[in-house]
Design a protein around this motif. Structure first.
Motif, PDB file in Angstrom:
ATOM      1  N   GLU A 229       1.033  -1.246  -0.182  1.00  0.00           N
ATOM      2  CA  GLU A 229      -0.034   0.158  -0.006  1.00  0.00           C
ATOM      3  C   GLU A 229       1.034   1.319   0.011  1.00  0.00           C
ATOM      4  N   ASP A 230       2.069   1.282   0.934  1.00  0.00           N
ATOM      5  CA  ASP A 230       2.771   2.462   1.083  1.00  0.00           C
ATOM      6  C   ASP A 230       3.487   2.542  -0.476  1.00  0.00           C
ATOM      7  N   LEU A 231       4.055   1.470  -1.025  1.00  0.00           N
ATOM      8  CA  LEU A 231       4.579   1.646  -2.269  1.00  0.00           C
ATOM      9  C   LEU A 231       3.575   2.126  -3.485  1.00  0.00           C
ATOM     10  N   GLU A 232       2.584   1.546  -3.461  1.00  0.00           N
ATOM     11  CA  GLU A 232       1.465   2.226  -4.540  1.00  0.00           C
ATOM     12  C   GLU A 232       1.339   3.781  -4.209  1.00  0.00           C
ATOM     13  N   PHE A 233       1.080   4.240  -2.997  1.00  0.00           N
ATOM     14  CA  PHE A 233       1.144   5.488  -2.704  1.00  0.00           C
ATOM     15  C   PHE A 233       2.391   6.267  -3.316  1.00  0.00           C
ATOM     16  N   LEU A 234       3.503   5.785  -2.884  1.00  0.00           N
ATOM     17  CA  LEU A 234       4.672   6.519  -3.475  1.00  0.00           C
ATOM     18  C   LEU A 234       4.929   6.396  -4.923  1.00  0.00           C
ATOM     19  N   GLN A 235       4.529   5.352  -5.618  1.00  0.00           N
ATOM     20  CA  GLN A 235       4.511   5.163  -6.887  1.00  0.00           C
ATOM     21  C   GLN A 235       3.608   6.415  -7.557  1.00  0.00           C
ATOM     22  N   GLN A 236       2.348   6.257  -6.947  1.00  0.00           N
ATOM     23  CA  GLN A 236       1.424   7.296  -7.815  1.00  0.00           C
ATOM     24  C   GLN A 236       2.214   8.911  -7.264  1.00  0.00           C
ATOM     25  N   ARG A 237       2.677   9.214  -6.258  1.00  0.00           N
ATOM     26  CA  ARG A 237       3.247  10.309  -5.988  1.00  0.00           C
ATOM     27  C   ARG A 237       4.125  10.645  -6.824  1.00  0.00           C
ATOM     28  N   LEU A 238       5.235   9.654  -7.244  1.00  0.00           N
ATOM     29  CA  LEU A 238       6.251  10.024  -7.930  1.00  0.00           C
ATOM     30  C   LEU A 238       5.610  10.027  -9.565  1.00  0.00           C
ATOM     31  N   LEU A 239       4.493   9.348 -10.136  1.00  0.00           N
ATOM     32  CA  LEU A 239       4.006   9.425 -11.083  1.00  0.00           C
ATOM     33  C   LEU A 239       3.502  10.941 -11.498  1.00  0.00           C
ATOM     34  N   ASP A 240       2.871  11.299 -10.321  1.00  0.00           N
ATOM     35  CA  ASP A 240       2.305  12.907 -10.270  1.00  0.00           C
ATOM     36  C   ASP A 240       3.308  13.847 -10.445  1.00  0.00           C
ATOM     37  N   GLU A 241       4.582  13.759  -9.710  1.00  0.00           N
ATOM     38  CA  GLU A 241       5.654  14.668  -9.596  1.00  0.00           C
ATOM     39  C   GLU A 241       6.139  14.690 -11.024  1.00  0.00           C
ATOM     40  N   GLU A 242       6.522  13.404 -11.715  1.00  0.00           N
ATOM     41  CA  GLU A 242       6.992  13.284 -12.910  1.00  0.00           C
ATOM     42  C   GLU A 242       6.314  14.130 -14.197  1.00  0.00           C
ATOM     43  N   LYS A 243       4.912  13.814 -14.213  1.00  0.00           N
ATOM     44  CA  LYS A 243       4.222  14.652 -14.996  1.00  0.00           C
ATOM     45  C   LYS A 243       4.600  16.286 -15.294  1.00  0.00           C
ATOM     46  N   THR A 244       5.027  16.813 -14.197  1.00  0.00           N
ATOM     47  CA  THR A 244       5.563  18.107 -14.272  1.00  0.00           C
ATOM     48  C   THR A 244       7.056  18.227 -15.003  1.00  0.00           C
ATOM     49  N   LYS A 245       7.849  17.207 -15.112  1.00  0.00           N
ATOM     50  CA  LYS A 245       9.249  17.222 -15.688  1.00  0.00           C
ATOM     51  C   LYS A 245       9.162  17.087 -17.006  1.00  0.00           C
ATOM     52  N   PRO A 246      10.038  17.478 -17.847  1.00  0.00           N
ATOM     53  CA  PRO A 246      10.360  17.182 -19.189  1.00  0.00           C
ATOM     54  C   PRO A 246      10.590  15.578 -19.161  1.00  0.00           C
ATOM     55  N   GLN A 247      10.322  15.251 -20.484  1.00  0.00           N
ATOM     56  CA  GLN A 247      10.327  13.636 -20.725  1.00  0.00           C
ATOM     57  C   GLN A 247      11.520  13.077 -20.409  1.00  0.00           C
ATOM     58  N   ALA A 248      12.639  13.564 -20.934  1.00  0.00           N
ATOM     59  CA  ALA A 248      13.760  13.176 -20.666  1.00  0.00           C
ATOM     60  C   ALA A 248      14.159  12.932 -19.505  1.00  0.00           C
ATOM     61  N   GLU A 249      13.761  13.621 -18.396  1.00  0.00           N
ATOM     62  CA  GLU A 249      14.007  13.550 -16.865  1.00  0.00           C
ATOM     63  C   GLU A 249      13.181  12.349 -16.326  1.00  0.00           C
ATOM     64  N   ARG A 250      12.256  12.112 -16.910  1.00  0.00           N
ATOM     65  CA  ARG A 250      11.258  10.850 -16.385  1.00  0.00           C
ATOM     66  C   ARG A 250      11.711   9.483 -16.124  1.00  0.00           C
ATOM     67  N   SER A 251      11.722   9.009 -15.100  1.00  0.00           N
ATOM     68  CA  SER A 251      12.144   7.540 -15.214  1.00  0.00           C
ATOM     69  C   SER A 251      11.239   6.717 -16.092  1.00  0.00           C
ATOM     70  N   GLU A 252      12.118   5.569 -16.549  1.00  0.00           N
ATOM     71  CA  GLU A 252      11.746   4.574 -17.468  1.00  0.00           C
ATOM     72  C   GLU A 252      10.577   3.881 -16.965  1.00  0.00           C
ATOM     73  N   MET A 253      10.693   3.262 -15.729  1.00  0.00           N
ATOM     74  CA  MET A 253       9.589   2.497 -14.960  1.00  0.00           C
ATOM     75  C   MET A 253       9.144   3.022 -13.846  1.00  0.00           C
TER      76      MET A 253
END
Ligand code: 4AD
Ligand code: MG
Length: 466
Positions: free
Chosen positions: A265-289
């Motif tokens: 549950e915590d990892l799912e939350f952290l994963q979502q948090r990261l996905l939300d954060e990455e939306k604000t970054k340029p494509q090149a800086e986003r992680s692949e997985m």
């Protein structure tokens, strides 16, 4: 028995209070809040006014199936006790997005946010998994001293421990500070590593590990360095370098598997948090997985093993090197690898964790075993995507004469290491070990971006508040 219709008592902190009716309460045990439904006509306004974000409550009521969306069950509140209110005018942690920088300044309160509570639960689970792994694999937990007279890494980045009067220290005839008069009768520091002492214990108990705080006064203000960090240092008698690498790889995979099994549950939350954060970054800086896929990938795939020499060849011929994109260009064999090089190898070239081994002796610590070529040592570093170096280890020099030569060449006084040399005089044997930076592991496991956000109260240059 169904938990429904039971009377429950819950102590926790208010995350939100909506419409004078819905309290989202959290007691720290999970990322999920429990919804507590209040019939406001039943309670004095005076009491309801104290139910603000951050207040501590004790709530009694019946657990029922929830009518609303977003939760299966909720509490129909029969009784409320306010342990302590939280003035909305001054309580800093409001239900909105706060920056990590702001929360660092509120490190005493930040664990009441979803992000930090999730990170700290994962941190706790990882440390349990680490103890469990070693316990199940025949290791003894060894407590290295914190105050020490030795500089294990020879890097000289140590915090001094003294009780001498800084303004008016006793001096020797030569005008130097006289440490004979100091508390321990000699110069002492906070330890940078428990390794040397762990070696002594491995040469009697067989397999030991440390898990404790270590201190480095290096002035590196990066997202991966702390002045006080926790390190896990296993040390094994009769292990050579390949056995050391096998253990390190198996160990890391095992503790990551543990959190995949226990912290979803915590990892799912952290994963979502990261996905939300990455939306604000340029494509090149986003992680692949996404985070969880990345953890599974590490747990399931073999780490690539590459010698330093092979790595330098790859780097020398790499695009960023030829195009002068590296801040530190790689021209010749013997150069120390910077984090930009480590990350290139892991993230761009191999696309998986990498174990680099057989480094030039010149860029590694004195205790590492010299290879037959006379210029490389049996060192190994494990490099992780997004992190760079997560583990540093080696096979230790077990030959007295070779070690003595090394120490002499470095200008270290043999007397300072007399007990360490004794280990080579009496019952010496092949042995190896490594150090895993715990916060770097937590950084990787949680997908957080800054090491200051995976330790409760970070110590960094110019910062030891709390
Ligand atoms: O590579 P290091 O310096 O190795 C040692 O200290 C050896 N005595 C370990 C051993 O063989 N027993 O440090 C080990 C690990 C690094 O790979 C890194 O993960 C972490 O400790 N580390 C730090 N983590 C946070 N902040 C710092 N300033 C760190 N310095 C090292
Ligand atoms: Mg290192």
């Amino acid at each position: 028995m169904s938990p429904l219709s039971q009377e429950v008592t819950i102590n926790g902190w208010v995350r939100t209070f909506r419409s004078n009716r819905f309290i989202a309460l959290n007691d720290g045990s999970t990322i999920n809040n429990i919804q507590c439904v209040v019939d406001f006509e039943q309670f004095p306004e005076e009491l309801l006014r104290q139910i603000n974000t951050g207040a501590a409550l004790k709530v009694k009521g019946n657990l029922v199936e929830s009518q609303g969306r977003g939760q299966k069950v909720e509490v129909q509140v029969a009784d409320i006790l306010v342990h302590g209110g939280a003035d909305p005018e001054t309580y800093p942690i409001q239900p909105k997005k706060h920056s990590m920088e702001f929360l660092r300044e509120q490190a005493h309160l930040r664990v009441r946010t979803n992000t930090f509570s999730a990170v700290m639960r994962v941190r706790s689970a990882l440390s349990f998994a680490i103890h469990q792994y070693f316990n199940q694999n025949g290791f003894y937990y060894f407590h290295a001293p914190i105050v020490t007279g030795s500089d294990a890494e020879g890097a000289g980045e140590m915090f001094r421990v003294t009780t001498l009067d800084g303004k008016n220290p006793p001096l020797t005839e030569d005008g130097e500070i006289d440490h004979k008069e100091d508390f321990f009768g000699k110069e002492t520091n906070l330890t940078v590593s428990g390794q040397l002492e762990a070696e002594a214990y491995a040469m009697g108990l067989g397999k030991v590990y440390t898990f404790g705080p270590t201190f480095r006064a290096e002035n590196s203000n990066t997202s991966r360095h702390l002045a006080e960090f926790w390190m896990i240092e296993p040390e094994m008698a009769f292990y050579d370098l390949p056995a050391n690498m096998d253990l390190a790889e198996d160990f890391i995979k095992s503790v990551i598997t543990y959190i995949l099994e226990h912290c979803m549950e915590d990892l799912e939350f952290l994963q979502q948090r990261l996905l939300d954060e990455e939306k604000t970054k340029p494509q090149a800086e986003r992680s692949e997985m996404p985070l969880i896929e990345k953890l599974r990938f590490v747990a399931d795939n073999r780490f690539m093993r590459v010698t330093y020499t092979e790595a330098v060849d790859i780097l020398r011929n790499s695009k960023p090197n030829k195009k002068k994109k590296f801040q530190y260009p790689i021209d010749e064999w013997g150069a120390d690898l910077q984090s930009e090089h480590e990350r290139f190898l892991v993230e761009k070239h191999f696309k998986c964790p990498v174990i680099l081994f057989d480094y030039p002796a010149k860029i590694k610590a004195f205790y590492m075993r010299l290879n037959e070529d006379g210029k490389t040592v049996r060192a190994m570093d494990i490099l992780f995507p997004g992190i760079g170096e997560i583990v540093g280890g080696s096979q230790r020099e077990e030959r007295l004469d070779v070690l003595q030569e090394k120490i002499a060449a470095l200008g270290i006084d043999e007397k300072e290491l007399w007990w360490y040399l004794d280990l080579r005089k009496f019952g010496t044997a092949v042995h190896s070990g490594f150090g895993l930076g715990f916060e770097r592991l937590v950084l990787f496991a949680t997908g957080m971006g800054n090491i200051r956000d995976v330790i409760p109260f970070p110590r960094t240059p110019q910062n030891a508040e709390f």
